[in-house]
Design an enzyme around this catalytic site. Sequence first.
Site: not given
Ligand code: UD1
Length: 345
Positions: A31, A34, A81, A99, A124, A149, A153, A179, A199, A293
């Site tokens: 690792d 980073c 990684a 990467n 993923s 991203y 994958k 998730n 996330n 989003r």
């Molecule tokens: C995203 C990526 C996934 C990646 C994962 C972990 C896509 C479509 N998805 O998943 O590939 O493996 O991140 O990094 O590329 N939400 C809110 N408010 C926030 C954040 C999220 O409402 O501030 C909602 C989103 O709209 C979604 C859910 O929460 O409905 C989960 O979002 P998030 O945790 O970002 O994961 P994904 O988008 O599912």
Amino acid sequence: MSILVTGGTGYIGSHTVIELLEYGKDVIIVDDLCNSKIGVLNAIEQITQKRAKFYEINYLEKEELRKIFEENNIEMVINLAGFKAVGESVEKPLMYYRNNVVGAITLLEVMQEFGVKKFIFSSSATVYGNPDKFPITEEFEIGHTTNPYGTSKLMVENILKDLYSSDNSWDICILRYFNPVGAHESGLIGENPNGIPNNLMPYIVKVASGELEVLNVYGNDYNTKDGTGVRDYIHVVDLAKAHIKAMEKLEKEKSGLYSYNLGTGIGYTVLDIIKNFEKVNDVKINYRITERRPGDIAICYTSPDKAFRELGWKAEKGITEMCRDSWSYIMKRKNIKKLLNERGY
Ligand code: UD1
């Protein structure tokens, strides 16, 4: 014989290394730190009473990788990684492809050179694009990714398929994570992204702790029970345990190419997560509904049946543990910081 884990001090990597050490494996971590901290190594040791061998290098450095393969007797490689921030990948696609894709190719080339052909790859759910049927199973077509991203994958999955077709003495397991959330129950390791998290769970935690003011819920007009997005959240310790099952499978099989979806099979909406988090941890989450989003899909959850049938794996932890452990990791860190401040460090 050792297991080499690239990205072994990261969020999923560190939890996987713990499971491997507890299983009794010798572990080598590669690792470049980073996106993780050196202190993770001490935390891993505190939890397992064992220490992984650590190389602070970027896995793109082929010569350095070769040295590791020369110095050690490696039986299998788990590649964790990867860069994983969707938004950043849109801004810096070359960095992501270098990467995630060139890194994987470099690793596979060195493995091939040294005759190590057992490989576990962290993929993923994003490789399924935007399916219109649920639950998602491994038979679904992959493709139609919507960001670099996800495409990185997908590209590595395709490379692995071609590699296996060209030489079927490879033994490869692709794990498609849904998730991941939560943290080790010791509270010593977990996910703590720098800056504003992308996330949902890390964001909720920062709102609960007062570090951020309000959670934006991205849209409540999806075709779901309360209009907010549905996801298959999985506790990171369950996810880490799936790597052990995958390792056992590869140890048993001489060769093959397998892929498994890793989730609980249960879809929760954003509002479900908020409500559960509030209840389990007795805290209030300040949130507001905002626009969708861009790039988000409405629903994403899997059937974990294939992983159960073929690996004997299923998630044991539910939403309560996911919310509790995400929170206790941050609370523990806050208390440690406070203590150090009080002592004048
Ligand atoms: C995203 C990526 C996934 C990646 C994962 C972990 C896509 C479509 N998805 O998943 O590939 O493996 O991140 O990094 O590329 N939400 C809110 N408010 C926030 C954040 C999220 O409402 O501030 C909602 C989103 O709209 C979604 C859910 O929460 O409905 C989960 O979002 P998030 O945790 O970002 O994961 P994904 O988008 O599912």
